[in-house]
Scaffold this active site. Structure first.
Site, PDB file in Angstrom:
ATOM      1  N   PHE A   1     -26.547 -29.706  33.472  1.00 48.86           N
ATOM      2  CA  PHE A   1     -25.107 -29.736  33.769  1.00 48.86           C
ATOM      3  C   PHE A   1     -24.608 -28.366  34.247  1.00 48.86           C
ATOM      4  O   PHE A   1     -24.141 -28.221  35.383  1.00 48.86           O
ATOM      5  CB  PHE A   1     -24.365 -30.222  32.510  1.00 48.86           C
ATOM      6  CG  PHE A   1     -22.920 -29.861  32.455  1.00 48.86           C
ATOM      7  CD1 PHE A   1     -22.067 -30.139  33.527  1.00 48.86           C
ATOM      8  CD2 PHE A   1     -22.387 -29.240  31.328  1.00 48.86           C
ATOM      9  CE1 PHE A   1     -20.719 -29.790  33.468  1.00 48.86           C
ATOM     10  CE2 PHE A   1     -21.050 -28.899  31.261  1.00 48.86           C
ATOM     11  CZ  PHE A   1     -20.210 -29.172  32.331  1.00 48.86           C
TER      12      PHE A   1
ATOM     13  N   THR B   1     -33.638 -32.947  30.099  1.00 44.76           N
ATOM     14  CA  THR B   1     -32.281 -33.519  30.123  1.00 44.76           C
ATOM     15  C   THR B   1     -31.628 -33.367  31.503  1.00 44.76           C
ATOM     16  O   THR B   1     -30.607 -33.992  31.760  1.00 44.76           O
ATOM     17  CB  THR B   1     -31.357 -32.836  29.074  1.00 44.76           C
ATOM     18  OG1 THR B   1     -31.455 -31.412  29.244  1.00 44.76           O
ATOM     19  CG2 THR B   1     -31.770 -33.205  27.675  1.00 44.76           C
ATOM     20  N   GLY B   2     -32.216 -32.544  32.350  1.00 47.01           N
ATOM     21  CA  GLY B   2     -31.636 -32.366  33.683  1.00 47.01           C
ATOM     22  C   GLY B   2     -32.102 -33.466  34.615  1.00 47.01           C
ATOM     23  O   GLY B   2     -32.978 -34.257  34.265  1.00 47.01           O
TER      24      GLY B   2
ATOM     25  N   THR C   1     -38.488 -23.913  23.061  1.00 51.00           N
ATOM     26  CA  THR C   1     -37.838 -23.630  24.354  1.00 51.00           C
ATOM     27  C   THR C   1     -36.973 -22.389  24.248  1.00 51.00           C
ATOM     28  O   THR C   1     -37.023 -21.503  25.115  1.00 51.00           O
ATOM     29  CB  THR C   1     -37.006 -24.852  24.813  1.00 51.00           C
ATOM     30  OG1 THR C   1     -37.919 -25.920  25.073  1.00 51.00           O
ATOM     31  CG2 THR C   1     -36.191 -24.562  26.059  1.00 51.00           C
TER      32      THR C   1
ATOM     33  N   GLY D   1     -40.136 -11.303  29.606  1.00 49.48           N
ATOM     34  CA  GLY D   1     -41.345 -10.668  30.139  1.00 49.48           C
ATOM     35  C   GLY D   1     -41.251 -10.553  31.652  1.00 49.48           C
ATOM     36  O   GLY D   1     -41.570  -9.511  32.238  1.00 49.48           O
TER      37      GLY D   1
ATOM     38  N   LYS E   1     -38.725  -7.912  32.549  1.00 50.00           N
ATOM     39  CA  LYS E   1     -39.269  -6.572  32.317  1.00 50.00           C
ATOM     40  C   LYS E   1     -40.178  -6.175  33.482  1.00 50.00           C
ATOM     41  O   LYS E   1     -40.081  -5.082  34.021  1.00 50.00           O
ATOM     42  CB  LYS E   1     -40.056  -6.598  30.997  1.00 50.00           C
ATOM     43  CG  LYS E   1     -40.667  -5.280  30.622  1.00 50.00           C
ATOM     44  CD  LYS E   1     -41.501  -5.437  29.341  1.00 50.00           C
ATOM     45  CE  LYS E   1     -42.479  -4.289  29.216  1.00 50.00           C
ATOM     46  NZ  LYS E   1     -43.548  -4.586  28.271  1.00 50.00           N
ATOM     47  N   ARG E   2     -41.055  -7.137  33.875  1.00 52.38           N
ATOM     48  CA  ARG E   2     -42.034  -6.834  34.918  1.00 52.38           C
ATOM     49  C   ARG E   2     -41.364  -6.547  36.252  1.00 52.38           C
ATOM     50  O   ARG E   2     -41.699  -5.590  36.938  1.00 52.38           O
ATOM     51  CB  ARG E   2     -43.026  -8.002  35.052  1.00 52.38           C
ATOM     52  CG  ARG E   2     -44.212  -7.709  35.951  1.00 52.38           C
ATOM     53  CD  ARG E   2     -45.185  -8.884  36.004  1.00 52.38           C
ATOM     54  NE  ARG E   2     -44.536 -10.129  36.386  1.00 52.38           N
ATOM     55  CZ  ARG E   2     -44.189 -10.438  37.623  1.00 52.38           C
ATOM     56  NH1 ARG E   2     -44.429  -9.620  38.617  1.00 52.38           N
ATOM     57  NH2 ARG E   2     -43.592 -11.582  37.879  1.00 52.38           N
TER      58      ARG E   2
ATOM     59  N   TYR F   1     -31.581 -25.793  17.048  1.00 52.18           N
ATOM     60  CA  TYR F   1     -30.769 -25.298  18.171  1.00 52.18           C
ATOM     61  C   TYR F   1     -30.090 -23.978  17.799  1.00 52.18           C
ATOM     62  O   TYR F   1     -30.261 -22.971  18.485  1.00 52.18           O
ATOM     63  CB  TYR F   1     -29.725 -26.361  18.530  1.00 52.18           C
ATOM     64  CG  TYR F   1     -28.864 -26.010  19.721  1.00 52.18           C
ATOM     65  CD1 TYR F   1     -29.381 -26.045  21.011  1.00 52.18           C
ATOM     66  CD2 TYR F   1     -27.520 -25.661  19.556  1.00 52.18           C
ATOM     67  CE1 TYR F   1     -28.589 -25.735  22.110  1.00 52.18           C
ATOM     68  CE2 TYR F   1     -26.723 -25.357  20.650  1.00 52.18           C
ATOM     69  CZ  TYR F   1     -27.252 -25.393  21.919  1.00 52.18           C
ATOM     70  OH  TYR F   1     -26.472 -25.090  23.007  1.00 52.18           O
TER      71      TYR F   1
HETATM   72  N1  LIG Z   1     -22.480 -27.452  27.820  1.00 51.98           N
HETATM   73  C1  LIG Z   1     -21.998 -26.719  26.839  1.00 51.98           C
HETATM   74  O1  LIG Z   1     -20.881 -26.996  26.375  1.00 51.98           O
HETATM   75  C2  LIG Z   1     -22.769 -25.551  26.292  1.00 51.98           C
HETATM   76  C3  LIG Z   1     -22.198 -24.832  25.235  1.00 51.98           C
HETATM   77  C4  LIG Z   1     -22.903 -23.759  24.731  1.00 51.98           C
HETATM   78  C5  LIG Z   1     -24.102 -23.366  25.268  1.00 51.98           C
HETATM   79  N2  LIG Z   1     -24.635 -24.082  26.284  1.00 51.98           N
HETATM   80  C6  LIG Z   1     -25.954 -23.648  26.787  1.00 51.98           C
HETATM   81  O2  LIG Z   1     -25.973 -23.653  28.191  1.00 51.98           O
HETATM   82  C7  LIG Z   1     -27.260 -24.063  28.660  1.00 51.98           C
HETATM   83  C8  LIG Z   1     -27.125 -25.245  29.597  1.00 51.98           C
HETATM   84  O3  LIG Z   1     -26.504 -26.315  28.903  1.00 51.98           O
HETATM   85  P1  LIG Z   1     -26.131 -27.687  29.616  1.00 51.98           P
HETATM   86  O4  LIG Z   1     -24.881 -28.170  29.014  1.00 51.98           O
HETATM   87  O5  LIG Z   1     -26.223 -27.537  31.079  1.00 51.98           O
HETATM   88  O6  LIG Z   1     -27.317 -28.598  29.072  1.00 51.98           O
HETATM   89  P2  LIG Z   1     -28.297 -29.588  29.843  1.00 51.98           P
HETATM   90  O7  LIG Z   1     -29.078 -30.313  28.803  1.00 51.98           O
HETATM   91  O8  LIG Z   1     -27.530 -30.393  30.840  1.00 51.98           O
HETATM   92  O9  LIG Z   1     -29.228 -28.582  30.649  1.00 51.98           O
HETATM   93  C9  LIG Z   1     -30.344 -27.973  30.102  1.00 51.98           C
HETATM   94  C10 LIG Z   1     -31.417 -27.945  31.171  1.00 51.98           C
HETATM   95  O10 LIG Z   1     -32.596 -27.278  30.664  1.00 51.98           O
HETATM   96  C11 LIG Z   1     -33.721 -28.055  30.998  1.00 51.98           C
HETATM   97  N3  LIG Z   1     -34.778 -27.760  30.008  1.00 51.98           N
HETATM   98  C12 LIG Z   1     -34.783 -28.074  28.683  1.00 51.98           C
HETATM   99  N4  LIG Z   1     -35.922 -27.644  28.105  1.00 51.98           N
HETATM  100  C13 LIG Z   1     -36.634 -27.027  29.096  1.00 51.98           C
HETATM  101  C14 LIG Z   1     -37.896 -26.385  29.139  1.00 51.98           C
HETATM  102  N5  LIG Z   1     -38.672 -26.284  28.034  1.00 51.98           N
HETATM  103  N6  LIG Z   1     -38.339 -25.888  30.320  1.00 51.98           N
HETATM  104  C15 LIG Z   1     -37.586 -25.991  31.446  1.00 51.98           C
HETATM  105  N7  LIG Z   1     -36.382 -26.600  31.465  1.00 51.98           N
HETATM  106  C16 LIG Z   1     -35.910 -27.105  30.308  1.00 51.98           C
HETATM  107  C17 LIG Z   1     -33.248 -29.483  30.965  1.00 51.98           C
HETATM  108  O11 LIG Z   1     -34.090 -30.373  31.660  1.00 51.98           O
HETATM  109  C18 LIG Z   1     -31.866 -29.333  31.595  1.00 51.98           C
HETATM  110  O12 LIG Z   1     -31.930 -29.396  33.003  1.00 51.98           O
HETATM  111  C19 LIG Z   1     -28.099 -24.379  27.429  1.00 51.98           C
HETATM  112  O13 LIG Z   1     -28.901 -23.263  27.123  1.00 51.98           O
HETATM  113  C20 LIG Z   1     -27.062 -24.582  26.346  1.00 51.98           C
HETATM  114  O14 LIG Z   1     -27.561 -24.244  25.084  1.00 51.98           O
HETATM  115  C21 LIG Z   1     -24.004 -25.167  26.800  1.00 51.98           C
END
Ligand SMILES: NC(=O)c1ccc[n+]([C@@H]2O[C@H](COP(=O)([O-])OP(=O)(O)OC[C@H]3O[C@@H](n4cnc5c(N)ncnc54)[C@H](O)[C@@H]3O)[C@@H](O)[C@H]2O)c1
Length: 317
Positions: free
Chosen positions: A12, A36-37, A91, A101, A104-105, A144
């Site tokens: 998202f 989830t994407g 993750t 990493g 840094k590189r 989380y």
């Molecule tokens: N939406 C919110 O309100 C909100 C609030 C606080 C923090 N965040 C943070 O913002 C970031 C994005 O959130 P979002 O709402 O877009 O969530 P989302 O679930 O829509 O997006 C997360 C993306 O990360 C990908 N992903 C998950 N595990 C992965 C992995 N191991 N390797 C590669 N890709 C991976 C998923 O496929 C997805 O595309 C997240 O880190 C979330 O913790 C979001």
């Protein structure tokens, strides 16, 4: 023009960010394992010479050259991060180590998407960045919350030990087009239920509060933070400080969609925070940023997105 890696770029927030970065003339590498994407979120960018999509899991190392990294990879809604809690914490922890990493590189600047959840069930309101939080380390949300807390620690240690140029943002609830309609987040749930005239489910009595920030406001803040010339200024809260009860929110969506939906109540899940509101003084001062899009405007745009999505799905059937 910069070479920018966005992990979680098909999610998202990531897909909205990729779109903005490409439109601003940057070269963007989007890394995503599509947990989830979805490709639908970035389909319109595929074929653009400034955009590269790589199916990659951030728990594994990745090599490329970059000037900036936005580390967003991590499922964000409770049903998706609780689906495989071990993978969720891997993750956050291994993904952040791998991206640090890489930073840094190639001496890239890295921004970590942290979260308001690192404050747990906060004892002070609204939360300022110097509050250390009230987090349950062994509950079902810990994979989380603690994963994100550890990611912040890793960012700080790479900064102190290896001089990596870091940015940490603590994102509060954000909503808008490209949210997953089935991932159980409040706004998407309420809108989809309202558009289909189904009952709207509220967990608990609905008096718990949230503050919702529209996605375009958040993307603007992420970019300002990443490009802030002052260097590391500590973690910065990003969100919309206007706090509303979940019940008020449901009623507003019913009105904006002209829906016949009724509100029903279900038991509150454990560790669900009762109040949540950012103090954004630091972002206002340092980034000259505050949300501009009011809740009715943001909701109208989001409702339009889900309305089109549901119509397209119905046409396919
Ligand atoms: N939406 C919110 O309100 C909100 C609030 C606080 C923090 N965040 C943070 O913002 C970031 C994005 O959130 P979002 O709402 O877009 O969530 P989302 O679930 O829509 O997006 C997360 C993306 O990360 C990908 N992903 C998950 N595990 C992965 C992995 N191991 N390797 C590669 N890709 C991976 C998923 O496929 C997805 O595309 C997240 O880190 C979330 O913790 C979001």
């Amino acid at each position: 023009m910069s070479r920018i890696i966005v992990t979680g770029g098909a999610g998202f927030i990531g897909s909205n960010l990729c779109e903005r970065l490409v439109n601003d003339g940057n070269d963007v590498i989007c890394l995503d394992n599509f947990f989830t994407g979805s490709k639908d979120n970035i389909r319109h960018l595929i074929g653009n010479s400034r955009f590269e999509l790589v199916r990659h899991d951030v728990t594994k190392e990745f090599y490329a050259e970059a000037d900036q990294i936005y580390n967003l990879a991590c499922p964000a809604s409770p049903p998706s991060y609780q689906y495989n809690p071990i993978k969720t914490i891997k993750t956050s922890v291994m993904g952040t180590i791998n991206m640090l990493g890489l930073a840094k590189r190639c001496k890239a600047r890295i921004l970590q998407a942290s979260t308001s959840e690192i404050y747990g069930d906060p004892k002070i309101h609204p939360q300022t960045e110097d509050y250390w939080g009230n987090v349950n380390p062994i509950g079902i949300r810990s994979c989380y919350d603690e994963g994100k807390r550890c990611a912040e620690t890793l960012m700080m240690d790479y900064h102190r030990q290896n001089n990596v140029d870091i940015r940490i943002v603590r994102i509060f609830n954000t909503y808008g087009p490209k949210m997953d309609k089935n991932d159980g987040r409040v706004v998407s749930n309420f809108i989809v239920q309202a558009l289909q005239n189904q009952d709207i489910t509220i967990y608990g009595d609905g008096s718990q509060t949230r503050s919702f920030c529209y996605i375009d406001d958040l993307v603007e803040a992420l970019i300002r933070m990443q490009n802030n010339k002052e260097g590391f200024i500590g973690p910065v809260n990003l969100g919309n400080p206007s706090e509303r009860s979940i019940l008020e929110f449901a009623e507003r969506i019913i009105k904006l969609t002209n829906s016949n939906s009724k509100i029903i109540h279900k038991p509150l899940p454990s560790d669900d925070p009762t109040r949540r509101r950012p103090n954004i003084s630091l972002a206002k001062e340092k980034l000259k940023w505050e949300p501009k899009i009011d809740i009715d405007e943001g909701l109208k745009r989001t409702i339009e997105y889900f309305d089109n999505l549901l119509k397209n799905e119905n046409n396919k059937e």
